[in-house]
Scaffold this active site. Structure first.
Site, mmCIF file in Angstrom:
data_model
loop_
_atom_site.group_PDB
_atom_site.id
_atom_site.type_symbol
_atom_site.label_atom_id
_atom_site.label_comp_id
_atom_site.label_asym_id
_atom_site.label_seq_id
_atom_site.Cartn_x
_atom_site.Cartn_y
_atom_site.Cartn_z
ATOM 1 C CG ASN B 169 31.107 66.121 -40.189
ATOM 2 O OD1 ASN B 169 30.761 66.318 -38.778
ATOM 3 N ND2 ASN B 169 31.398 67.051 -40.900
ATOM 4 N NE ARG B 308 35.431 74.629 -36.364
ATOM 5 C CZ ARG B 308 34.909 73.581 -36.914
ATOM 6 N NH1 ARG B 308 35.794 72.550 -36.931
ATOM 7 N NH2 ARG B 308 33.800 73.697 -37.553
ATOM 8 C CD GLN B 337 40.369 75.128 -41.021
ATOM 9 O OE1 GLN B 337 40.590 74.503 -40.188
ATOM 10 N NE2 GLN B 337 39.542 75.035 -41.949
ATOM 11 C CG HIS B 356 38.515 71.514 -41.962
ATOM 12 N ND1 HIS B 356 38.034 72.592 -40.959
ATOM 13 C CD2 HIS B 356 38.038 70.511 -41.018
ATOM 14 C CE1 HIS B 356 37.130 71.973 -40.442
ATOM 15 N NE2 HIS B 356 37.159 70.954 -40.066
#
Lengths: 402, 402
Positions: B169, B308, B337, B356
């Protein structure tokens, strides 16, 4: 992040003092190589009622509490930063944001105005009636690009000149198109909204989020903005970059931009995952994206239209977004500006709409303010403008509007 | 808009049936050229309590009403689309999204799990305690990129393998970075919000909207994503594209990307209008953007961090955005998260935050689902994985985490 180069150019007095005596401009202009030989002569140049000084009227949006930033040149309060310069030349500069209805300040000031400055971001619709009211008008300057808020045929019939600052915000608009493409294709906005609504739902975003890479993008129109868009998209590993335009951009340029020309609009549309509108609003493009044309597009494709709202049919777009025929629609232009509170594009799903802003970044403001000053300076000196600035040249309409 | 290539690869049975007999993998692997010679041998390969079949446990976000789309592979309901394949090989596949606290389904399933699949988008924090609980664990697969939700040192001490689908990705994240840069620099989001709130105030957007062209952008980290970002930004007529990385990308690549290396981070930061974070979260990068470092940046510059959340200090960012030291901050990663409802980044001004999502578009899901299947297939066959997939290779930590 300061567009200092243009701001300082504007404030530096780089433009020399100009003659205030008006002579018949064609006599001067005939000497100049890039003058259009067929431009007619008009007696209005003899008949300004203001003596040497001109009355310049500017119509801009009000910034209120945001006007403090001295680089915010595009608002009514800062009025392109040209007041001091204009007044030092003996001209009068009236500025307003009040432009609606026959009793607006615009209408009250029009009769003795010589030069009118308007913008596409806060468009003063200059109708035939208003042009008749402005019997001393000579020049209409659009601070920005796109003069469709002016009745150009009526302006031509009156022998006026309409000029815009061609190129001043092309890169701003092209950047903004990339932004809106990504926002729609990646389904970004519902994710942003979740954050400040205290939510966290990845699935509600991811289920219809796509990459732009490996997709087909097509631009309807490959003029300045269209080409800058293609340049910007070149690095995105698209499957194909297509363009539809009555003119080829040439083999070399196509190679440079990784672009392929399509000669039939509907054929191109059927191939595209994303369609971007980059044409002026003309009689030919008004309502171009109607129900029928949208139905020829790939199901779930996206339209980005930063050109002019009226190029798309309001209800056809709304229905297509609601049915899923369109994956989404984004743009900063509306068929009516300001968009009324109940405009359906405000509330349709998968929209990336904003007020008309893409061409009025601080950087673009610096450029179109400098360009407007340049136009006025040349006008006062009876010098011709850069050819590409003319939309109507003393009665002669530019080719794209013919 | 369908990532068909990968979806069909996944469903085509392209991966052959595999041996279900486990032999000591190093004996096989030693024959293979790209095997790390110092990787230790561990007796856990003899001690699977499940006979031939493995127990695979997957932890994904729930999609609920969004799961209908069969291409939505990344959610718990569709579970990477590998259930049929896994079960046809005699393996067990347990899938959950319940991962919080010691009584979670994750914790209940861990003791006899052999292979654990997690994602960064719905991170199951695999602590030392959980690793101890998972006494049959062999392999931890991150479906996506970034395995910092796993205690990598503890995993290494246990001789486990941690692998991620490197490259799956990267382009998705790089695209999303361009999106967030444009959204912040152009002050787009307040404009979008105006539309569905029934407002029209161009000035409230334009007073701090900038173009990206003619600005300086710097990336901290020039690995796969950093380079794809630079490739995408090449067409935007930047003033300068800078990168800071412990390794040079080489003169040829620099030329290709129009990039210039900076060897001192703070020197680079002071030059940038936009800073993009493209490093993994390690002991060295945790809290990298603290109050002191942000104070060294150009006033009003922007930070985009899709790497991050913990690379930036939560309070330092919030205070800098509020004071105007930062023009804005955007990213899809949070120090925790899901981000708690009262996370300050949700409510700070000029934020371009989302849950995210940047690496979990449908296209990315197809790629990391195919990559996970490939990892499992190779693991079952005792074949080595592509070198770049290893984060921990049977006890050996990848160099960036050392």
């Amino acid at each position: 992040m300061m567009p200092k180069k243009f701001a300082s150019l504007l404030l530096s007095g780089a433009f020399k003092a100009v003659s205030r005596t008006h002579v018949y401009p064609q006599c001067v202009a005939k000497e100049l190589s890039n003058y259009h030989p067929s431009a007619p002569c008009f007696s209005r140049f003899f008949s300004s009622g203001k003596g040497e000084g001109k009355k310049v009227l500017g119509v801009f949006y009000k910034a209120h509490e945001y006007a403090d930033n001295p680089e915010f040149l595009g608002c009514a309060e800062n009025a392109l930063g040209i007041r001091e310069w204009l007044e030092s030349q003996g001209h009068t500069y009236v500025v307003t944001s009040d432009k609606e209805g026959p009793d607006s300040e615009l209408d009250r000031e029009l009769p003795d105005t010589n030069i009118l400055i308007t913008t596409p971001f806060h468009p003063a619709y200059i109708t035939k009636e208003r042009l008749a009211k402005g019997k001393n008008l000579e020049l209409l300057v659009t601070a920005g690009i796109g003069s469709d808020h002016i009745d150009l045929r009526a302006a031509a019939e009156k022998g006026l000149t309409v000029a815009e600052v061609t190129g001043s915000n092309t890169s701003s608009v092209a950047e903004d198109e990339v932004l809106r493409i990504l926002v729609l294709v990646r389904n970004f906005l519902p994710g942003w909204r979740q954050t400040w609504e205290g939510k966290w739902n990845v699935a509600a975003i991811a289920y219809k989020a796509h990459d732009l890479s490996d997709k087909v993008v097509g631009t309807v129109g490959a003029g300045r903005i269209g080409q800058l868009l293609m340049q910007r998209l070149k690095g995105f590993d698209l499957k194909q970059m297509l363009y539809y335009d009555r003119n080829s951009i040439g083999e070399e340029r196509e190679k440079e931009l990784g672009a392929t020309r399509e000669t039939d609009l509907d054929t191109m549309l059927a191939k595209c995952d994303v369609v971007v509108v980059n044409t002026p609003l003309t009689d030919q493009t008004r309502g171009l994206f109607n129900k029928e044309r949208i139905s020829k597009m790939k199901k779930g494709a996206y339209i980005v239209n930063n050109a002019r709202g009226a190029i798309a049919d309001v209800d056809a777009v709304k229905e297509a977004v609601e049915s899923g025929q369109l994956g989404g629609y984004g743009g900063d232009v509306w068929n009516e500006q300001p968009a009324p509170k109940d405009h359906p594009w405000r509330y349709m799903p998968s929209q990336a709409m904003t007020p008309h802003i893409s061409g009025t970044t601080l950087d673009a403001q610096a450029r179109y303010a400098a360009g407007t000053k340049d136009i006025l300076d040349k006008w006062f000196k009876h010098e011709p403008l850069p050819k590409s600035y003319y939309i109507v040249r003393e009665g002669q309409l530019a080719s794209q509007y013919l």
